[in-house]
Scaffold this motif. Structure first.
Motif, PDB file in Angstrom:
ATOM      1  N   PRO A 314       0.740  46.531 -28.422  1.00 37.48           N
ATOM      2  CA  PRO A 314       0.341  47.884 -28.831  1.00 37.48           C
ATOM      3  C   PRO A 314       0.276  48.840 -27.639  1.00 37.48           C
ATOM      4  O   PRO A 314      -0.077  48.445 -26.519  1.00 37.48           O
ATOM      5  CB  PRO A 314      -1.057  47.676 -29.428  1.00 37.48           C
ATOM      6  CG  PRO A 314      -1.047  46.273 -29.917  1.00 37.48           C
ATOM      7  CD  PRO A 314      -0.198  45.514 -28.937  1.00 37.48           C
ATOM      8  N   ILE A 315       0.652  50.086 -27.888  1.00 33.00           N
ATOM      9  CA  ILE A 315       0.640  51.084 -26.815  1.00 33.00           C
ATOM     10  C   ILE A 315      -0.789  51.333 -26.356  1.00 33.00           C
ATOM     11  O   ILE A 315      -1.068  51.386 -25.164  1.00 33.00           O
ATOM     12  CB  ILE A 315       1.351  52.363 -27.306  1.00 33.00           C
ATOM     13  CG1 ILE A 315       2.836  52.011 -27.464  1.00 33.00           C
ATOM     14  CG2 ILE A 315       1.126  53.538 -26.355  1.00 33.00           C
ATOM     15  CD1 ILE A 315       3.710  53.056 -28.016  1.00 33.00           C
ATOM     16  N   ASN A 316      -1.684  51.467 -27.304  1.00 32.80           N
ATOM     17  CA  ASN A 316      -3.108  51.449 -26.942  1.00 32.80           C
ATOM     18  C   ASN A 316      -3.569  50.001 -27.058  1.00 32.80           C
ATOM     19  O   ASN A 316      -3.349  49.355 -28.082  1.00 32.80           O
ATOM     20  CB  ASN A 316      -3.923  52.335 -27.885  1.00 32.80           C
ATOM     21  CG  ASN A 316      -3.743  53.804 -27.560  1.00 32.80           C
ATOM     22  OD1 ASN A 316      -3.672  54.188 -26.385  1.00 32.80           O
ATOM     23  ND2 ASN A 316      -3.641  54.627 -28.582  1.00 32.80           N
ATOM     24  N   ASN A 317      -4.207  49.506 -26.008  1.00 34.48           N
ATOM     25  CA  ASN A 317      -4.583  48.087 -26.004  1.00 34.48           C
ATOM     26  C   ASN A 317      -5.841  47.900 -25.163  1.00 34.48           C
ATOM     27  O   ASN A 317      -6.461  48.874 -24.735  1.00 34.48           O
ATOM     28  CB  ASN A 317      -3.402  47.233 -25.517  1.00 34.48           C
ATOM     29  CG  ASN A 317      -2.902  47.717 -24.172  1.00 34.48           C
ATOM     30  OD1 ASN A 317      -3.688  47.856 -23.234  1.00 34.48           O
ATOM     31  ND2 ASN A 317      -1.608  48.013 -24.072  1.00 34.48           N
ATOM     32  N   ARG A 318      -6.136  46.643 -24.890  1.00 35.73           N
ATOM     33  CA  ARG A 318      -7.389  46.348 -24.206  1.00 35.73           C
ATOM     34  C   ARG A 318      -7.521  47.100 -22.877  1.00 35.73           C
ATOM     35  O   ARG A 318      -8.608  47.478 -22.461  1.00 35.73           O
ATOM     36  CB  ARG A 318      -7.481  44.837 -23.964  1.00 35.73           C
ATOM     37  CG  ARG A 318      -8.867  44.371 -23.630  1.00 35.73           C
ATOM     38  CD  ARG A 318      -8.956  42.868 -23.658  1.00 35.73           C
ATOM     39  NE  ARG A 318      -7.737  42.277 -23.094  1.00 35.73           N
ATOM     40  CZ  ARG A 318      -7.460  40.984 -23.078  1.00 35.73           C
ATOM     41  NH1 ARG A 318      -8.284  40.132 -23.601  1.00 35.73           N
ATOM     42  NH2 ARG A 318      -6.342  40.538 -22.551  1.00 35.73           N
ATOM     43  N   GLY A 323      -7.687  53.205 -26.584  1.00 27.71           N
ATOM     44  CA  GLY A 323      -7.656  54.663 -26.724  1.00 27.71           C
ATOM     45  C   GLY A 323      -8.888  55.216 -27.419  1.00 27.71           C
ATOM     46  O   GLY A 323      -8.824  56.299 -28.013  1.00 27.71           O
ATOM     47  N   ILE A 324      -9.991  54.520 -27.328  1.00 25.20           N
ATOM     48  CA  ILE A 324     -11.201  54.988 -28.043  1.00 25.20           C
ATOM     49  C   ILE A 324     -11.543  56.415 -27.618  1.00 25.20           C
ATOM     50  O   ILE A 324     -11.503  56.750 -26.437  1.00 25.20           O
ATOM     51  CB  ILE A 324     -12.398  54.027 -27.800  1.00 25.20           C
ATOM     52  CG1 ILE A 324     -13.588  54.433 -28.680  1.00 25.20           C
ATOM     53  CG2 ILE A 324     -12.793  53.970 -26.331  1.00 25.20           C
ATOM     54  CD1 ILE A 324     -14.722  53.402 -28.669  1.00 25.20           C
ATOM     55  N   ASN A 325     -11.806  57.236 -28.617  1.00 21.71           N
ATOM     56  CA  ASN A 325     -12.165  58.630 -28.373  1.00 21.71           C
ATOM     57  C   ASN A 325     -13.592  58.835 -28.896  1.00 21.71           C
ATOM     58  O   ASN A 325     -13.837  58.765 -30.095  1.00 21.71           O
ATOM     59  CB  ASN A 325     -11.154  59.534 -29.100  1.00 21.71           C
ATOM     60  CG  ASN A 325     -11.451  61.000 -28.873  1.00 21.71           C
ATOM     61  OD1 ASN A 325     -12.603  61.430 -28.839  1.00 21.71           O
ATOM     62  ND2 ASN A 325     -10.388  61.779 -28.712  1.00 21.71           N
ATOM     63  N   ARG A 326     -14.497  59.073 -27.985  1.00 22.05           N
ATOM     64  CA  ARG A 326     -15.916  59.155 -28.375  1.00 22.05           C
ATOM     65  C   ARG A 326     -16.212  60.381 -29.232  1.00 22.05           C
ATOM     66  O   ARG A 326     -17.158  60.361 -30.020  1.00 22.05           O
ATOM     67  CB  ARG A 326     -16.807  59.150 -27.135  1.00 22.05           C
ATOM     68  CG  ARG A 326     -16.694  57.877 -26.295  1.00 22.05           C
ATOM     69  CD  ARG A 326     -17.216  56.653 -27.033  1.00 22.05           C
ATOM     70  NE  ARG A 326     -17.170  55.460 -26.186  1.00 22.05           N
ATOM     71  CZ  ARG A 326     -17.530  54.261 -26.566  1.00 22.05           C
ATOM     72  NH1 ARG A 326     -17.952  54.064 -27.813  1.00 22.05           N
ATOM     73  NH2 ARG A 326     -17.456  53.234 -25.756  1.00 22.05           N
ATOM     74  N   GLY A 336     -13.820  55.402 -33.702  1.00 22.94           N
ATOM     75  CA  GLY A 336     -13.179  56.252 -32.694  1.00 22.94           C
ATOM     76  C   GLY A 336     -11.838  55.726 -32.240  1.00 22.94           C
ATOM     77  O   GLY A 336     -11.221  56.245 -31.312  1.00 22.94           O
ATOM     78  N   ILE A 337     -11.349  54.665 -32.906  1.00 24.23           N
ATOM     79  CA  ILE A 337     -10.045  54.084 -32.581  1.00 24.23           C
ATOM     80  C   ILE A 337      -9.090  54.443 -33.710  1.00 24.23           C
ATOM     81  O   ILE A 337      -9.457  54.380 -34.886  1.00 24.23           O
ATOM     82  CB  ILE A 337     -10.158  52.554 -32.403  1.00 24.23           C
ATOM     83  CG1 ILE A 337     -11.006  52.248 -31.170  1.00 24.23           C
ATOM     84  CG2 ILE A 337      -8.781  51.899 -32.292  1.00 24.23           C
ATOM     85  CD1 ILE A 337     -11.423  50.800 -31.045  1.00 24.23           C
ATOM     86  N   GLU A 338      -7.868  54.811 -33.344  1.00 23.28           N
ATOM     87  CA  GLU A 338      -6.916  55.331 -34.319  1.00 23.28           C
ATOM     88  C   GLU A 338      -6.211  54.190 -35.056  1.00 23.28           C
ATOM     89  O   GLU A 338      -5.530  53.379 -34.434  1.00 23.28           O
ATOM     90  CB  GLU A 338      -5.882  56.166 -33.536  1.00 23.28           C
ATOM     91  CG  GLU A 338      -4.744  56.728 -34.342  1.00 23.28           C
ATOM     92  CD  GLU A 338      -5.093  58.088 -34.933  1.00 23.28           C
ATOM     93  OE1 GLU A 338      -5.870  58.827 -34.309  1.00 23.28           O
ATOM     94  OE2 GLU A 338      -4.559  58.373 -36.022  1.00 23.28           O
ATOM     95  N   GLY A 339      -6.364  54.138 -36.369  1.00 19.30           N
ATOM     96  CA  GLY A 339      -5.579  53.191 -37.160  1.00 19.30           C
ATOM     97  C   GLY A 339      -6.315  51.892 -37.460  1.00 19.30           C
ATOM     98  O   GLY A 339      -6.928  51.281 -36.579  1.00 19.30           O
TER      99      GLY A 339
END
Ligand code: FES
Ligand SMILES: [Fe+2]
Length: 424
Positions: A314-318, A323-326, A336-339
Motif C-alpha cells: 500500500p502507498i500509505n503503510n506502516r 497516512g493518518i490525518n488527525r 482518520g485513515i482513508e479507506g
C-alpha cells in the motif's frame, strides 16, 4: 487459555509445521490472473507458505511454479531466460520445463545421467475465477479443482479482484475478516456538523444505511459450525419486533465473506493467503451473483491504493502511520485513515506480525474469533493424527454466500436467510 504452543500451531505456515501441512492440502490463490499474462514473459519472484518460488508462463501459455533457486549452484532463477517452453538458468544453462524436468544441460556431456536424475521442485498451478492458484501439498492428495467460491463461479464482468500486501500473519487477517463487532466502530464515519457532540451521538447521526451498525454497537454473536467452516450471525437491534443480522461466512482455510449492506448490493469477501509467517496476500473480491458490476463500480473504498511496481505494498503503510490525518479523525471518521481496507491493514499489522494471543483479554464480541481458532487448530491437528483433510476434496461445499437481513425476532437467522445464502 490460548497457549504459546497453540499460537505457534495456528500461525506457522512453513513446510513441516502443523498449520503449514494443513494449508498445503488446499489450493492457494496467489496471483491475479493478469500478473503473469505473457507467454515467454519475464519470470516473477514469489513466495508462498514460506517458500521462495519463481513463476513463469512458457511459450505454450502453460504456467510453471518452481523453486526460486537452480538445483545446480543455487542461482536465483529470476535472472533466467524464459524461452522455447522452458526456463533456462543463465549461469550454466540448465533448463527446466513447467513440471520441473530438465530439458537441457549445455555445459555437461550429451550422455550425462544427471539429465534424467535432476529435477527442480515444481508445484501444480491453475487459473480459475480471475486468480492463479498453486497446490503445494502431496501429489496424491491434490484436489481436482479449487474451492467453488461464488466469486470464481460468476462471469468475469460480475467480479472485481483487488490485492494488497499485508505485513502480518494470515490468522490476523482472517480474525479481522470475521470480526463483525469492529465494523460499526473502526470503520464508522462521524457527523461533522456537531463536533462537540459525543462520539456515539455523532456516529448515530451519519448514513442511514449503516444506522443499525451505529445504533447497536454491541452485537450478540451466534456461531455455528458448518461443513466448510463457520457461519457467524451477528445480531443487532433493528426495532422492537426485529433484529438486523449480519451473517459472515468463514470457509477453511482462509476465506471470509462479509455481509452486504442490503440484498441488492455486491458481496465482498477476502482470501488471506500466507506468503510466510509474517506476510499475507490479502485478496478482496467483490461480486454480484446476477449482474455485471458497473464499469465505474467503486468497491466501497475497500481496495487500497498500492504501489504500481508489482509489490502490492500500500502507498500509505506502516512507515507513515497509514497516512493518518488527525483532523479527519476529529471531524469525519473514527480512525482518520482513508479507506476500509487500509483501516483493517493498520490495526492488523501494528499488532505485530504475529500477535501474542496468550496475552489478550477476550470479550463477548470475540465469540467468532474463539470458535475460529478452535476449529483451525482442531482441523490442522486432525491431519497430523489421521493424515486426512476431507474438505478440499469437496469443492462444491464452498457454494455459499454471506447475507445482511432484517428478520422478525424469534426467527432463527439460518432459517430466515437460507435463500439469501444459497448459491445455485
Ligand atoms: S547454477 Fe544454474 S545452471 Fe549452474
Ligand atoms: Fe474491517
Amino acid at each position: 487459555m490460548f497457549t504459546q504452543q497453540d499460537n505457534e500451531d495456528l500461525t506457522r505456515v512453513g513446510p513441516g509445521t502443523v498449520m503449514g501441512e494443513y494449508l498445503r492440502r488446499h489450493w492457494q490463490p496467489f496471483l491475479i490472473a493478469d500478473e503473469v499474462a505473457l507467454a515467454d514473459g519475464a519470470p516473477m519472484r514469489t513466495r508462498l507458505l514460506g517458500e521462495d518460488l519463481i513463476v513463469f508462463r512458457d511459450s505454450k501459455g502453460r504456467l510453471g511454479l518452481l523453486d526460486r533457486y537452480c538445483p545446480h549452484r543455487r542461482v536465483d532463477l529470476f535472472f533466467g531466460r524464459n524461452e522455447e517452453c522452458g526456463l533456462r538458468c543463465v549461469y550454466h544453462g540448465w533448463k527446466f520445463d513447467v513440471e520441473g524436468n530438465v530439458m537441457d544441460m549445455p555445459a555437461e556431456p550429451a550422455n550425462s545421467p544427471l539429465r534424467d536424475e535432476v529435477k527442480i521442485k515444481s508445484y501444480p498451478v491453475m487459473e480459475w475465477g480471475g486468480v492463479i492458484w498453486a497446490y503445494m501439498g502431496p501429489k496424491e492428495h491434490m484436489p481436482e479443482r479449487p474451492p467453488e467460491l461464488e466469486w470464481g463461479l460468476v462471469p468475469a464482468a460480475n467480479r472485481h479482484v483487488g490485492k494488497r500486501l499485508q505485513e502480518n500473519n494470515f490468522a490476523q487477517g482472517v480474525e479481522g475478516g470475521i470480526d463483525s463487532s469492529h465494523v460499526g466502530i473502526l470503520h464508522s464515519m462521524l457527523d461533522p456538523s456537531n463536533p462537540n457532540a459525543s462520539f456515539r451521538e455523532r456516529q448515530r447521526a451519519i448514513d442511514p444505511k449503516v444506522s443499525y451498525l451505529a445504533r447497536d454497537t454491541a452485537p450478540k454473536f451466534f456461531v455455528r459450525n458448518t461443513s466448510y467452516g463457520l457461519r457467524i450471525g451477528a445480531r443487532r437491534n433493528a426495532s422492537d419486533t426485529e433484529y438486523y443480522w449480519r451473517i459472515t461466512q468463514f470457509l477453511a482455510p482462509f476465506y471470509t465473506m462479509i455481509a452486504p449492506r442490503d440484498p441488492m448490493s455486491p458481496i465482498a469477501g477476502h482470501a488471506w493467503t500466507p506468503i510466510d509467517d509474517h506476510n499475507t496476500w490479502t485478496f478482496t473480491f467483490h461480486w454480484h451473483p446476477k449482474n455485471p458490476l458497473d464499469s465505474n463500480y467503486d468497491p466501497q473504498s475497500v481496495n487500497v491504493p498500492v504501489h504500481p511496481d508489482g509489490s502490492y505494498r500500500p502507498i500509505n503503510n506502516r512507515s507513515n502511520n497509514y497516512g493518518i490525518n488527525r483532523d479527519t479523525q476529529r471531524l469525519y471518521s473514527s480512525s482518520g485513515i482513508e479507506g476500509i481496507g487500509l483501516q483493517d491493514s493498520a490495526i492488523q499489522e501494528t499488532m505485530g506480525p504475529i500477535v501474542d494471543r496468550s496475552r489478550e483479554i477476550l470479550a463477548s464480541g470475540d465469540a467468532a474469533i474463539v470458535a475460529w481458532r478452535k476449529l483451525m487448530l482442531q482441523q490442522a491437528r486432525h491431519l497430523k493424527e489421521t493424515g486426512e483433510v476431507p474438505l478440499p476434496k469437496q469443492p462444491e461445499l464452498y457454494r455459499v454466500r454471506s447475507a445482511g437481513i432484517v428478520l422478525p425476532r424469534g426467527v432463527d437467522f439460518e432459517e430466515g436467510a437460507r435463500e439469501l445464502m444459497k448459491v445455485a
